[in-house]
Motif scaffolding. Structure first.
Motif, PDB file in Angstrom:
ATOM      1  N   LEU A  25       1.007  -0.883  -0.201  1.00 53.30           N
ATOM      2  CA  LEU A  25       0.288   0.065  -0.398  1.00 53.30           C
ATOM      3  C   LEU A  25       1.161   1.246  -0.065  1.00 53.30           C
ATOM      4  O   LEU A  25       0.176   2.099  -0.531  1.00 53.30           O
ATOM      5  N   MET A  28       2.059   1.736  -3.679  1.00 57.27           N
ATOM      6  CA  MET A  28       0.896   2.199  -4.250  1.00 57.27           C
ATOM      7  C   MET A  28       1.154   3.878  -4.261  1.00 57.27           C
ATOM      8  O   MET A  28       0.289   5.173  -4.893  1.00 57.27           O
ATOM      9  N   LEU A  29       0.712   4.150  -2.720  1.00 58.80           N
ATOM     10  CA  LEU A  29       0.394   5.982  -2.518  1.00 58.80           C
ATOM     11  C   LEU A  29       1.382   6.955  -2.682  1.00 58.80           C
ATOM     12  O   LEU A  29       1.652   7.421  -3.146  1.00 58.80           O
ATOM     13  N   GLU A  32       0.951   7.906  -6.134  1.00 52.46           N
ATOM     14  CA  GLU A  32      -0.353   8.023  -6.405  1.00 52.46           C
ATOM     15  C   GLU A  32       0.127  10.428  -6.594  1.00 52.46           C
ATOM     16  O   GLU A  32       1.025  10.576  -5.343  1.00 52.46           O
ATOM     17  N   ASP A 156      -5.134  -2.622  -3.271  1.00 58.35           N
ATOM     18  CA  ASP A 156      -5.461  -1.495  -4.476  1.00 58.35           C
ATOM     19  C   ASP A 156      -6.709  -1.223  -3.853  1.00 58.35           C
ATOM     20  O   ASP A 156      -7.340   0.041  -4.097  1.00 58.35           O
ATOM     21  N   ARG A 159      -5.651   1.776  -1.008  1.00 63.23           N
ATOM     22  CA  ARG A 159      -5.236   2.970  -1.777  1.00 63.23           C
ATOM     23  C   ARG A 159      -6.967   3.341  -2.162  1.00 63.23           C
ATOM     24  O   ARG A 159      -6.711   4.878  -2.467  1.00 63.23           O
ATOM     25  N   ASP A 160      -7.523   2.335  -3.063  1.00 65.77           N
ATOM     26  CA  ASP A 160      -8.423   3.820  -3.398  1.00 65.77           C
ATOM     27  C   ASP A 160      -9.322   4.174  -3.325  1.00 65.77           C
ATOM     28  O   ASP A 160      -9.826   4.823  -2.614  1.00 65.77           O
TER      29      ASP A 160
END
Length: 182
Positions: A25, A28-29, A32, A156, A159-160
């Motif tokens: 996570l 992924m962040l 962004e 994910d 994250r969303d």
């Protein structure tokens, strides 16, 4: 530019989202564009080594292991101004939700979600109910399904939820300013 606070540990391993998921996570962040601040991992002194395993693959200038380094008033101050708080069913998630901070809670199946979830205007609960929940187990190693209720919540999807709650909070702030409340 506000930081994201991640509290990957609770007082019971049965409620902890897998460390590999937390690390994924974070990766992924960091990718962004909406995440411009740091990611601060918070917890108790005894959780510091576990947090080292989570943060070690990420840039030290963006991801900071603060487990055991902050006094409780400092944690509260960080929670108040965070862009988002991500935690398990733990005290940090409950406090962040009560403070009105955008909060994403990864909620396992050990407890009844409707009774024990964090509450607040800006809280998203992610959970996966499976046949054995709520199991009321105290230790992760006792789970006959390897904590599938937590393991199957994907990085994910978290994250969303983080991106969604951050946008919602920003929209509320902008709306308050336009209406003269902020």
């Amino acid at each position: 530019m506000s930081d994201i606070i991640i509290a990957p540990f609770s007082n019971s391993a049965i409620r902890d989202w897998p460390a590999s998921h937390v690390s994924e996570l974070i990766g992924m962040l960091l990718e962004e564009s909406a995440v411009t601040g740091r990611i601060r991992v918070v917890g108790a002194p005894g959780q510091r080594l576990g947090a080292c395993e989570i943060v070690r693959f990420h840039p030290a200038d963006r991801v900071i292991n603060e487990c055991g380094r902050l006094a409780w008033p400092e944690v509260l101050d960080a929670l108040r101004v965070a862009a988002c708080v991500v935690g398990n069913n733990s005290g940090i998630a409950h406090v962040a939700g009560a403070l009105g901070t955008p909060t994403v809670c990864v909620f396992g199946g050990s407890h009844q979600r409707m009774e024990w979830r964090p509450r607040g205007a800006h809280v998203i609960i992610l959970s996966r109910a499976i046949g054995c929940s709520p199991c009321h187990l105290d230790h992760g190693h006792l789970s006959p399904y390897g904590k599938a209720c937590l393991r199957d919540i994907t990085p994910d999807s978290v994250r969303d939820a983080v991106l969604k709650i951050m946008v919602q909070a920003r929209m509320n702030i902008l709306g308050d300013k336009q209406e003269g409340r902020g």
